[in-house]
Design an enzyme around this catalytic site. Sequence first.
Site, mmCIF file in Angstrom:
data_model
loop_
_atom_site.group_PDB
_atom_site.id
_atom_site.type_symbol
_atom_site.label_atom_id
_atom_site.label_comp_id
_atom_site.label_asym_id
_atom_site.label_seq_id
_atom_site.Cartn_x
_atom_site.Cartn_y
_atom_site.Cartn_z
ATOM 1 N N GLN A 187 0.851 -1.208 0.000
ATOM 2 C CA GLN A 187 0.000 0.000 0.000
ATOM 3 C C GLN A 187 0.878 1.247 0.000
ATOM 4 O O GLN A 187 1.950 1.258 0.606
ATOM 5 C CB GLN A 187 -0.862 0.040 1.273
ATOM 6 C CG GLN A 187 -1.854 -1.068 1.429
ATOM 7 C CD GLN A 187 -2.974 -1.051 0.421
ATOM 8 O OE1 GLN A 187 -3.391 -2.098 -0.029
ATOM 9 N NE2 GLN A 187 -3.440 0.136 0.048
HETATM 10 N N1 GTP Z 1 -5.852 -14.089 -11.793
HETATM 11 C C1 GTP Z 1 -4.800 -13.890 -10.996
HETATM 12 N N2 GTP Z 1 -4.964 -13.300 -9.805
HETATM 13 C C2 GTP Z 1 -3.882 -13.129 -9.019
HETATM 14 C C3 GTP Z 1 -2.596 -13.533 -9.410
HETATM 15 N N3 GTP Z 1 -1.728 -13.221 -8.407
HETATM 16 C C4 GTP Z 1 -2.467 -12.650 -7.441
HETATM 17 N N4 GTP Z 1 -3.763 -12.579 -7.795
HETATM 18 C C5 GTP Z 1 -4.867 -11.985 -7.029
HETATM 19 O O1 GTP Z 1 -4.572 -10.609 -6.845
HETATM 20 C C6 GTP Z 1 -5.036 -10.151 -5.586
HETATM 21 C C7 GTP Z 1 -3.907 -9.500 -4.818
HETATM 22 O O2 GTP Z 1 -2.942 -10.489 -4.476
HETATM 23 P P1 GTP Z 1 -1.997 -10.348 -3.178
HETATM 24 O O3 GTP Z 1 -1.068 -11.500 -3.212
HETATM 25 O O4 GTP Z 1 -2.814 -10.121 -1.969
HETATM 26 O O5 GTP Z 1 -1.240 -9.000 -3.569
HETATM 27 P P2 GTP Z 1 -0.056 -8.267 -2.764
HETATM 28 O O6 GTP Z 1 0.936 -7.837 -3.777
HETATM 29 O O7 GTP Z 1 0.441 -9.157 -1.681
HETATM 30 O O8 GTP Z 1 -0.805 -7.001 -2.173
HETATM 31 P P3 GTP Z 1 -0.448 -6.188 -0.817
HETATM 32 O O9 GTP Z 1 -0.377 -7.182 0.276
HETATM 33 O O10 GTP Z 1 -1.549 -5.214 -0.653
HETATM 34 O O11 GTP Z 1 0.863 -5.501 -1.052
HETATM 35 C C8 GTP Z 1 -5.620 -11.380 -4.893
HETATM 36 O O12 GTP Z 1 -7.009 -11.358 -5.056
HETATM 37 C C9 GTP Z 1 -5.006 -12.554 -5.639
HETATM 38 O O13 GTP Z 1 -5.843 -13.680 -5.651
HETATM 39 C C10 GTP Z 1 -2.445 -14.143 -10.708
HETATM 40 O O14 GTP Z 1 -1.365 -14.511 -11.149
HETATM 41 N N5 GTP Z 1 -3.584 -14.292 -11.450
#
Ligand code: GTP
Lengths: 184, 349
Positions: free
Chosen positions: A71
């Site tokens: 974030q």
């Molecule tokens: N379709 C798809 N969705 C994905 C993929 N990788 C992550 N997501 C989705 O994207 C969203 C965010 O994923 P997170 O892993 O929580 O993202 P983050 O980078 O950790 O986000 P922060 O913790 O806020 O920094 C989730 O709903 C996941 O299911 C992917 O390769 N394909």
Amino acid sequence: MGLLSLLRKFQKEADREVRILLLGLDNAGKTTILKALADEDITHIMPTQGFNIKSVATTGFKLNVWDIGGQKKIRPYWKNYFENTDVLIYVIDSTDKKRFDETGVELLELLEEEKLSKVPVLIYANKQDLLKSVKPSEIATALQLSSAIRDRQWQIQACSALTKEGIKDGMEWVYSSLGAQKKK
Amino acid sequence: MGNLLGFCYKSETVLQKEEDTKPVFSWDKREDLDPADYCFEDLEGVTRGKLPGQINGQQFSIENCKDCILFVLDNVASLTVDDCTNCVIFIGPSKGSVFIRDCTDVKLAVCCQQFRTRDCKRIDTYLHSNTQPIIESSVGMKFACLQINYPLLADQVKSSGVSLFNNEWSNIYDFTPVEHNSNFSLLPETAKFDTYLTEEHISSISSSNKVAFSSHNSLFPLTVGTHSRDGFGNTALLSVFLGQVDDYVEVHKLLKTVQNCECRLRRSKETRMNTDTVIRIYGESERSQNFNKFAKDGPVIGFEVEGDIDTLRSTLPELQGVLVYLSTDKTSSKDINNFFNYVDMTMST
Ligand SMILES: Nc1nc2c(ncn2[C@@H]2O[C@H](COP(=O)(O)OP(=O)(O)OP(=O)(O)O)[C@@H](O)[C@H]2O)c(=O)[nH]1
Ligand SMILES: [Mg+2]
């Protein structure tokens, strides 16, 4: 070199601990990639409020992977995790064209960091499984990566944390970059 | 992974070459879909809808719309809503995140794995989110528990992987809190999404898909969340062991009974449990051995109920193929703590 010392050398390699830093904007998929690497369930992941860390053992390395929340409000804290990083993995949501500029700026700032100088960078062009994803080559052009990244090894890898495709390919590049570092 | 000791540094040209021979990923073979069919863009003052089967779990986006009523009666991979003003939006179950950015005065009904907002003003969200919703740089955000049903919703929820019983709608986390004021609040319990709509709106989208935003037949259970307060009666842990049953028909029967005897749900969770956990939470009686068998085969659902628990106990319906547990006066507070602490601990990443 005798067999014993060779074995010992191998043992030492096997024990090598590697610190990997996972950064990128919120919603990029960092935590999903972290859990995919650790072979854990990826259907119930919450937005990260602080950080997650996991140790993943692979042949030859013990990877300590640090996944820091992306974030905007908490990006200033990324710098607390730079020290002793062996490889930086930067995750981009390949479908989020609206924020390609924003993610490019954050990446450039990381590349300027003293503590991350010369650290190899793997860029995961994540979410390739989705309909509106942009190809890694186009992302590299949009973010002008080849002129922006100097004096270090880097690679951009198409992947999907959801289908797990491309993740392994990226990690193999990570291992090879570690091998190269070791030679120095 | 290959031979580690054998690795040496690869020059850029070698890497380049490798790109040409890279493995074929599933997305290289993706069927040709027109992205224009998977968005609402640059609309003003219109009502638009997508029907079941039109989106089929693909990614969806809504961009730059003003004064519109927008419906997607299908499940999606993920949803982004950007730069919209004064719109009413409903989207079916999202396997991934729902991300709302730079929007003002939007009424939203969504169910998803993750819910995120940034740079928003005055968004009323009727929400079913499997994980804790987060807001950033957003003000005047209001939340209610999503209540909805339509004929194909259950199937769509199933294929999206969204859990019906993990709903964190009222447990908002604000990345950018301000002093002396809250950027978010809960809508009154009487708030209803269909007050933003007329019959014509709904029937103009689809006359055959009867969409009902009422708690009467809602697929998602109504939970009061942090609306709950003392004085509504006693509380108890109500659990269902699904075992090999893979639909929620029986659970909904049980929830009808809960409604009918002046009880309501504070919160609800769905989880998997191993033997140790089942024994720790439900004790080591003969019954819990049965629970154990069921927990091996399927999920365990837990509700914190409040209200007239005695009446609930005496009217518990006969259910087919699932096991039900209702804590007693003596065990209730311990059971509730054990169950929800376990779930919070195992689900907090
Ligand atoms: N379709 C798809 N969705 C994905 C993929 N990788 C992550 N997501 C989705 O994207 C969203 C965010 O994923 P997170 O892993 O929580 O993202 P983050 O980078 O950790 O986000 P922060 O913790 O806020 O920094 C989730 O709903 C996941 O299911 C992917 O390769 N394909
Ligand atoms: Mg995360």
